[in-house]
Structure formats: C-alpha cells, structure tokens
Enzyme design. Structure first.
Site, PDB file in Angstrom:
ATOM      1  N   ASP A  11       0.868  -1.182   0.000  1.00 29.34           N
ATOM      2  CA  ASP A  11       0.000   0.000   0.000  1.00 29.34           C
ATOM      3  C   ASP A  11       0.902   1.229   0.000  1.00 29.34           C
ATOM      4  OD1 ASP A  11      -2.145  -1.626   0.099  1.00 29.34           O
ATOM      5  OD2 ASP A  11      -2.787  -1.098   2.133  1.00 29.34           O
ATOM      6  N   ASP A 130     -14.024  -5.955  -5.197  1.00 29.72           N
ATOM      7  CA  ASP A 130     -14.156  -6.008  -3.735  1.00 29.72           C
ATOM      8  C   ASP A 130     -15.543  -6.554  -3.435  1.00 29.72           C
ATOM      9  OD1 ASP A 130     -11.669  -4.865  -3.575  1.00 29.72           O
ATOM     10  OD2 ASP A 130     -12.386  -2.853  -3.074  1.00 29.72           O
TER      11      ASP A 130
END
Lengths: 251, 216
Positions: A11, A130
């Site tokens: 990330d 997702d």
C-alpha cells in the site's frame, strides 16, 4: 506446468509504503524501491502496488516510484488504486507497470475496461473486485467496502471477463485484514465462472491459507500483505510450503 | 567495445521494461528505442518486442514501413523477437478473423483452447521452458527454468528444426525458435527475473558465426 503465483502487495501513500513494513535489514522501511527489490530477491512472482493516496495531485509520486522500481526489478508489476481513465492506464504502463488494476471506475463506467483492453491489450488490464457476502450471495462494494452497489460479484466477474479483462483480483471485504483465511467459497465460485486467471486476496494469515486459496478456492495466484511485511513468513518459505503440498511454484 | 542495441518501436506496447532490462544486462552498451530504418540497419543487435493484437501489430509495422528492415535485420545480425515479436514472424494467425503475418518463418499462430477448467486463457504467469536444442542464448540456463508468459495464442512453425524450446499449457507448444542470427521467444525475458536477465546477457554477447548465418 504453470506455477501458482505469490504476490506481495504494497500500500503506497504519497510515494511511501504504509501499513508498516518491517524488514530488519532494510534501513528505510517505507521505501517502495527497497522493499520491491527485497521481495524480488526472495522470489516474489509479481508485485502489486496499491495507491491509497487521497488526493489526485499527489498521485504523480507513484509514477516516479514505478519508474524507479521498473529500472531495477525485472518481474511483473501491477498498479492499482485511483485508475479512472485511459490516460491513467497509459501513464502507469509508460512508467513501467505491466498491468493496471481498475476497481471503482469499472463499476461506474464499465466500458472503460472494454476500451482499455482494446487499446492496451487484455494482458495488462486487471479488474479488481471487492466483494462482500450479503445473505447467501456476494455483492460488489466500493469505497473500501462501505458502499454497496447491488451488483452480484459472480455476474460482475463474468461481465468483466467478457469486456476483455485479462485477470481478476478478487478481494473478500469480509476477510480483509482478519487473517482468518481467504473466502475460498467466493473464490471458487468466481474461478468456476470465468476462464481468465483469478488472484485471491483478503484474509491470508498463514501459509496454509495460501495453500487453501489455491486448492480450495482454485485461485491462480494469491496476494498477501501483512504476513510478508512483518517478516512473519518469507516468500521463499511460503513457496516451499506450497511445493511440499504438490502445488507447482517457481522456486 | 560498446555496441548499439536497437529496440524496434512501432507503437505496440510499452518498451521501457525491455530497454531497462537490456541496459541492466549490458551496462556498457547503448540501448536505443527507435522506429527509424536507418538506425535499425546500423545497430549491432536488434530486439523486436510487441504486445497486443496481431492485426494491430501488422498494421503498425506497415504504417512505419518496417517489414523490409525487420526481415533484413533478422537475417543479418543478432535478432531477438519477444512475444508478439515472435508471433508476427510466422505466416498466418487465426487472431482477428485471420491475419497475414510477415512470413519470415513458415507456420501458423493459433489460439489456446481450454481443455479443462484449470487451463486459463491468457496463459499468464511463470511456466517451465524445456530446452530441446542447445543454443548460445541458453548458456547458464537450466532446462525447465521458469519464465514469465502472457499470451492467448501460440506458434506452430512448419519446420520442426527451428524449435529451440517447448512449454506445456493444455498442449506442448513452441516457446522459442532459433535459426541463423534469429532467436525469438514467446515468454518475456525482461520480466523473468534472473533467468530472463541471463538470457538477455547471453543475447548481448552472442556472436553467431558467419557459417550459421549462411545456413539461412
């Protein structure tokens, strides 16, 4: 035989790796180039960079990060997060990314996937999904799992494959960050529905979870962040574990 | 002595990673990205990459008027075709309702057909390359080494003698060919970590003998 892939995910916020990566021998633990080199040396099959920078002005920093990594790390690099247009895709590919993951933008403008696949080739277009369980099915969520879209995950995966996606990065929002294992039931439903490769993500907390994602979920690749970042497991160790279970890996 | 390696740029795909990997493998050489026939003609070595659909690649080659230059380079100097840069060397592809290719090497390009649900298309990831004929480009690379692939079509050359390596994906397909000064592979050496860099190092130091070149 094609190897199952292990993909560490970083990330990145404003050019720095966040969520803490702890390698004892990397002095600058937030430096994405140093971390990518380390994962490459350990045998990572690909590296995924997820841009979590809030403001779009600061996104440009990721372009420079990818340029630097691509000059020194010769394995496939995937970039996701905030990809909204063909221009965003082009910029990341030119910086040295091999694949670009389109997530939210695909939901609001599904033809973006079609156009990107036509322009740049399916091989570099990953659709990130997702999904969250709602009653006894799975739905697509946006905004980090906060907003429901009412779209069924399996139908969506089929549609994205038909639009030319080359791969699906499937994240279980129920499992993400829990370390209790991937949602293998969800993964299995998606891998059965499409003929393009599927990467399982969200929930890996042990090496057995990685094996389960492949064997129970049918995933072609497994993506994990925390179990590698904190040095809990090394990538080479994960591969040996999978190999011992008869799973083909690149050693 | 420093040499010039030309990476042919015809607008198909991102050449940065090819250039970076070559530069890494040959730090003292000049690696240029070019579509100019003159610069390709004078280069010591030529790399011919490619991504995307067959019809688009052929259209781009024609638009840049590169087919003669590519043909000449492939017959005269160390030449490395990669991915679509391998496929377009053959005669015909079934892609885009049928596409005529450069026909440097007689043969067909066909799409993978999934035989079982486990076989995914595109063939994407690290697969084993079985060397079936020794070649200087395989120096210090063990047979069965894994390289990174991403493609939905595979080549079927007419001449079995040019097959240098094969790979399994629902069937055994040709993953590299070699003849004279030409070497071309379906996988991406620029994305294949140590094995790929070794192949690139072998390429930049490869000196095909005049004899080999004349066999063509």
């Amino acid at each position: 035989m094609l190897a199952k892939r292990i993909i560490p995910c970083l990330d990145v916020d404003q050019g720095r790796v966040v969520k803490g990566v702890k390698f004892v021998d990397i002095r600058d633990a937030g430096n994405p180039v140093a971390i990518a080199k380390r994962y490459n040396a350990e045998g990572a099959d690909e590296i995924t960079f997820l841009d979590i920078t809030a403001s779009s002005e600061q996104r440009e920093t990721l372009v420079h990060v990818i340029e630097q990594v691509a000059a020194e790390v010769f394995i496939p690099l995937t970039v996701g997060g905030g990809i909204r247009s063909l221009e965003d895709v082009r910029r990341m590919l030119n910086a040295g990314a091999d694949k670009v993951a389109i997530n939210t933008a695909a939901i609001f403008k599904p033809t973006l996937v079609q156009q990107a696949a036509e322009r740049f080739g399916s091989q570099c277009i990953v659709v990130a999904i997702d999904a969250k369980q709602v009653d006894n099915h799975w739905e697509i969520f946006t905004h980090g799992g906060r907003k429901a879209t009412g779209t069924h995950a399996i139908e969506w995966a089929e549609r994205m494959a038909a639009y030319g996606a080359g791969e699906i990065l499937l994240t279980s929002m129920d499992r993400d960050g829990t370390k209790v294992g991937f949602d293998n039931q969800l993964t299995r439903r998606i891998t059965d529905a499409v003929s393009i490769p599927v990467i399982a993500s969200g929930g890996a907390g042990s090496l057995q979870h990685l094996a389960d994602g492949i064997q129970k979920g049918g995933a072609d690749a497994v993506l994990a962040a925390s179990i590698f970042h904190f040095g809990e497991y090394r990538i080479a160790q994960a591969k040996q574990y999978l190999a011992a279970q008869g799973i083909p890996v690149r050693l | 002595m420093s040499q010039t390696i030309a990476v042919i740029d015809y607008g198909m795909g991102n050449l940065r990673s090819v250039q970076k990997a070559l530069q890494y493998a040959a730090p003292n050489d000049q690696v240029i990205i070019t579509a100019e026939p003159g610069r390709i003609n004078t280069a010591d070595r030529v790399v011919f990459p490619g991504q995307g659909a067959a019809r688009d690649c052929m259209a781009a080659i024609e638009r840049h008027q590169l087919s003669t230059v590519i043909r000449k380079a492939a017959q005269e100097k160390p030449f490395l075709g990669v991915c679509m840069g391998l496929q377009v060397l053959l005669t015909h592809s079934t892609e885009n309702q049928g596409t005529s290719l450069l026909n440097l090497q007689p043969g067909q390009v066909r799409r993978f057909r999934p035989t079982t649900p486990e076989i995914k298309i595109p063939h994407m990831g690290w697969n084993q390359v079985d060397i079936i004929r020794e070649h200087p480009l395989w120096a210090n690379i063990a047979t069965g080494s894994r390289f990174y692939f991403v493609h939905s079509y595979y080549i079927q050359p007419d001449d079995p003698d040019i097959i240098s390596a094969t790979t399994e994906h629902s069937l055994t397909f040709t993953s590299a060919i070699a003849t004279g000064t030409l070497f071309a592979c379906q996988f991406h050496p620029e994305k294949s970590a140590d094995a790929g860099l070794q192949l690139l190092r072998n390429f930049v130091s490869w000196h095909p003998t005049r004899d080999q070149a004349q066999i063509q």
